[in-house]
Design a protein around this motif. Structure first.
Motif, PDB file in Angstrom:
ATOM      1  N   PHE A 236      -6.815  34.805 -17.865  1.00  0.00           N
ATOM      2  CA  PHE A 236      -7.159  32.885 -17.599  1.00  0.00           C
ATOM      3  C   PHE A 236      -6.198  32.201 -19.097  1.00  0.00           C
ATOM      4  CE2 PHE A 236     -10.839  34.720 -15.517  1.00  0.00           C
ATOM      5  CZ  PHE A 236     -10.708  33.880 -14.190  1.00  0.00           C
ATOM      6  N   GLN A 239      -2.683  31.603 -18.258  1.00  0.00           N
ATOM      7  CA  GLN A 239      -2.908  31.279 -16.950  1.00  0.00           C
ATOM      8  C   GLN A 239      -2.724  29.704 -17.719  1.00  0.00           C
ATOM      9  OE1 GLN A 239      -5.871  31.341 -13.861  1.00  0.00           O
ATOM     10  NE2 GLN A 239      -4.628  29.275 -12.203  1.00  0.00           N
ATOM     11  N   SER A 292     -11.602  24.559 -20.440  1.00  0.00           N
ATOM     12  CA  SER A 292     -10.937  25.075 -18.902  1.00  0.00           C
ATOM     13  C   SER A 292     -11.106  26.550 -18.417  1.00  0.00           C
ATOM     14  CB  SER A 292      -9.917  24.608 -19.135  1.00  0.00           C
ATOM     15  OG  SER A 292      -9.770  23.044 -19.247  1.00  0.00           O
ATOM     16  N   GLU A 296     -12.961  27.837 -15.409  1.00  0.00           N
ATOM     17  CA  GLU A 296     -12.549  29.456 -15.028  1.00  0.00           C
ATOM     18  C   GLU A 296     -12.853  30.500 -14.889  1.00  0.00           C
ATOM     19  OE1 GLU A 296      -9.812  29.148 -13.039  1.00  0.00           O
ATOM     20  OE2 GLU A 296      -8.217  27.104 -13.417  1.00  0.00           O
ATOM     21  N   GLN A 299     -16.446  30.245 -12.626  1.00  0.00           N
ATOM     22  CA  GLN A 299     -16.196  29.654 -11.478  1.00  0.00           C
ATOM     23  C   GLN A 299     -15.761  31.398 -10.503  1.00  0.00           C
ATOM     24  OE1 GLN A 299     -13.280  26.642 -11.245  1.00  0.00           O
ATOM     25  NE2 GLN A 299     -14.905  25.010 -10.992  1.00  0.00           N
TER      26      GLN A 299
END
Length: 334
Positions: A236, A239, A292, A296, A299
């Motif tokens: 993540f 990303q 964020s 992420e 989720q």
């Protein structure tokens, strides 16, 4: 019997004779009535089958009759192998806690594997493995759902040494090899989830067959989840770096509760709190970045994991507080 040796031999012969009689008089007729229904006596045959299934412990004999017909119908090699197995399979299921869902779970696994040669070979040539599979999926909902999600891992039950094999360093390396792999990030995340599920499945089966104790279970479960989270966060971060430009930031996930105390079990919540510290950076941008990252993570886990439940309620302000907290705020609180 004149002595203990003769008595043991006699008991074994009697058990075998009773087993054969049960299969001949009870389990085999169930298969015959399903596979060879005469249309003129169809209703009578179905009713008799349902009564027999109810007699060996099925709570929903109608559903069981349907599932057995699915397994045994057709002229495929798979159907032929499964027809041979059904009488003894019913005997195994009759001794389980939940024969209904055990049979349904086997149907779902069989449907996913289809004509796989190795699966049919296990059913045909390795009754011990087939028996272990029926035993775990009819006595544990948790293991059943994992095998349905990972049907290709059925072969783990061929050799119980496969499910007790555990090396901390190898496990860590496997997780981080995936997280640092070049290629599609989405595929890497899915691969991480599958690796975790496989390790959880191995551990659950080992515990089911009494091959690991509760202390080892908690320790290994904690390690698996710890490496999984670390590897996910690596992905993540990579990303988000593509979309958010940010200076140096320190971010940590702190394990709390049973997770932090190496005392996890399969039903434990994963208690986490998120802490960040900034150095000469734009605070709103940092907060957006960390938020964020956490969003992420949650989720993805909620969408893909059937047993991984994150609980953030142990943060200082409780459920009403912010999901992410700065290091200074924690310092002031404590």
């Amino acid at each position: 019997a004149k002595n203990s040796t003769e008595l043991i031999t006699l008991v074994k012969k009697t058990r075998m004779r009773v087993k054969n009689n049960h299969q001949h008089l009870f389990y085999q007729p169930i298969l015959d009535s399903i596979a060879n229904l005469d249309l003129t006596h169809q209703e009578l045959a179905i009713n008799q089958t349902r009564q027999k299934l109810a007699g060996i412990g099925f709570l929903d004999p109608s559903a069981a009759t349907y599932n057995l017909s699915i397994l045994s119908s057709g002229v495929s090699r798979q159907a032929k192998v499964q027809r041979t197995l059904i009488p003894v399979m019913l005997q195994w299921l009759s001794n389980s806690l939940d024969p209904d869902n055990g049979l349904l779970g086997f149907c779902r696994i069989s449907e996913k594997l289809g004509q796989s040669y190795w699966f049919l070979k296990i059913l045909r040539d390795k009754p011990t493995c087939a028996k272990r599979l029926l035993k775990v999926i009819s006595n544990s909902k948790f293991i059943r759902e994992l095998f349905v999600a990972l049907p290709n891992e059925v072969n783990l039950l061929e050799d119980l040494n496969k499910i007790t094999d555990f090396c901390c360093n190898n496990l860590r390396n496997n997780f981080f090899a995936i997280s640092n792999k070049n290629g599609d990030i989405s595929e890497n995340k899915i691969a991480l989830n599958k690796l975790r599920q496989k390790e959880i499945l191995k551990l659950a089966c080992a515990f089911f067959f009494n091959l690991v104790d509760a202390a080892k279970l908690s320790e290994r479960l904690t390690m698996i989840n710890q490496f999984y989270l670390q590897a996910l966060m690596t992905i993540f971060r990579q990303q988000l770096k593509k979309t958010i430009e940010i200076n140096h930031i320190e971010f940590a996930i702190v394990c709390m509760g049973s997770f932090g105390g190496y005392d996890l079990n399969f039903s434990s919540d994963i208690d986490l709190v998120y802490i960040y510290r900034v150095h000469h950076s734009n605070l709103p941008v940092v907060r957006d970045y960390v938020f964020s990252l956490v969003t992420e993570l949650k989720q993805f886990i909620n969408q893909t994991s059937i047993d991984f439940k994150i609980d953030n309620s142990l943060r200082p302000e409780g459920k009403n507080g912010e999901i992410i907290t700065s290091f200074d705020a924690y310092k002031n609180y404590y």
